[in-house]
Design an enzyme around this catalytic site. Structure first.
Site, PDB file in Angstrom:
ATOM      1  N   LYS A  52       0.989  -1.178  -0.192  1.00 33.35           N
ATOM      2  CA  LYS A  52       0.047  -0.085  -0.116  1.00 33.35           C
ATOM      3  C   LYS A  52       0.843   1.072  -0.054  1.00 33.35           C
ATOM      4  O   LYS A  52       0.533   2.303  -0.786  1.00 33.35           O
ATOM      5  CB  LYS A  52      -1.017   0.036   1.227  1.00 33.35           C
ATOM      6  N   GLN A  96      -4.247  -1.623   9.670  1.00 35.29           N
ATOM      7  CA  GLN A  96      -4.167  -3.002   9.003  1.00 35.29           C
ATOM      8  C   GLN A  96      -4.586  -4.033  10.010  1.00 35.29           C
ATOM      9  O   GLN A  96      -4.357  -3.878  11.176  1.00 35.29           O
ATOM     10  CB  GLN A  96      -2.706  -3.289   8.942  1.00 35.29           C
ATOM     11  N   ASP A 119     -11.308   3.057   4.531  1.00 35.60           N
ATOM     12  CA  ASP A 119     -11.554   2.123   4.324  1.00 35.60           C
ATOM     13  C   ASP A 119     -13.105   1.729   4.266  1.00 35.60           C
ATOM     14  O   ASP A 119     -13.578   0.686   3.880  1.00 35.60           O
ATOM     15  CB  ASP A 119     -10.877   0.862   5.438  1.00 35.60           C
TER      16      ASP A 119
END
Length: 297
Positions: A52, A96, A119
């Site tokens: 990422k 994460q 997200d």
């Protein structure tokens, strides 16, 4: 002839569009920033985060990474999130998952500023998605929606089946497919581990999104001829290879490809789209927070 849906190619188009938006933001004096937080010693999680960060660098997004010791207290993680929430140079915050067992995952998601929740997992953003007024669509379901559009797969009036009911993929995917508007208007069925007679639910499905987390769970006998099959799964199974394993999806690819009209491979299908849509959401967040119009792809 079954069409193979090329997620790498579609993701490249999305990234190119995102890079153009980064230039637009730069003209307004804004550099979008994405903060990733890792509280884990899991090598897979470390790999995902590094990918990422590399993606950010490629399109001009400023990547900020913070490691939190896996044995640290939940309070330490929450303080880290609070600090990132307050930084003007951070427009997106991603923790994460999974986090260690002593940390409440739901509290982690609630702690992130909804405006920086790229997200799309904060309860406020989930509610907006369900209400048809999404701030940020979760990356994997949004990526699937983009793939369907790129390959002219008609969702309006289609019968769609989502296999899996996770908060990350199954539930938001079903919500996107059923919404009014482009990429939606499908008659959508959600199946899961308690569904009886899954085969009958799939018998008339025009679109199947497999996100059960079970290797090669869906085979060709379950799919109607000409259906579009999107395989979200990525599972490591033992194999006679140099690495000792191979990656397979939730779909038995060869079997399903014999009957499907279109199918995503694993890898190279949904995975690249998930990462591309994270960049998309980060740029969208930067535009929102600085009141700059960005023409996202």
């Amino acid at each position: 002839m079954t069409e193979v849906i090329d997620g790498e190619a579609v993701a490249a188009d999305v990234r190119a569009g995102v890079a153009d938006c980064v230039d637009t933001l730069a003209d307004a004096g804004v550099t979008p920033g994405l903060a990733t937080v890792l509280m884990s010693d899991d090598p897979a999680s470390e790999t995902y985060v590094s990918m990422k960060q590399r993606d950010c660098e490629e399109v001009g997004i400023e990547g900020i990474h913070v490691d939190v010791d896996a044995d640290a207290s939940a309070a330490t993680l929450f303080e880290t999130i609070d600090e990132l929430n307050g930084r003007d140079d951070v427009h997106g915050v991603l923790v994460q998952l999974p986090v260690p067992a002593h940390v409440d995952r739901r509290e982690v998601l609630r702690r992130i500023d909804p405006e920086k929740d790229v997200d799309g997992f904060h309860p406020e953003n989930v509610g907006r998605l369900v209400a048809g007024d999404a701030r940020y669509k979760p990356c994997t379901p949004h990526g699937v929606q983009k793939l369907l559009a790129a390959y002219d797969v008609e969702t309006d009036g289609a019968d769609a089946v989502v296999i899996g009911r996770s908060d990350i993929v199954g539930k938001p995917m079903a919500n996107l497919l059923v919404q009014k508007g482009p990429g939606g208007n499908a008659t959508t069925t959600v199946c899961h581990s308690h569904t009886s007679d899954l085969e009958s639910k799939l018998a008339d499905a025009d679109i199947v999104v497999a996100a059960a987390g079970i290797p090669e769970f869906v085979d060709g006998s379950m799919i109607t001829s000409g259906a579009t099959v999107i395989d979200v799964g990525i599972n490591r199974v033992d194999a006679d290879t140099d690495r000792g394993y191979e990656l397979v999806g939730d779909v038995a690819y060869d079997s399903v490809a014999d009957v499907a009209g279109a199918i995503t491979p694993v890898p190279g299908g949904v995975g690249p789209m998930t990462r591309a849509m994270l960049l998309y959401n980060t740029v969208k967040a930067a535009g929102r927070q600085h009141d700059v119009d960005v023409d996202l792809p």
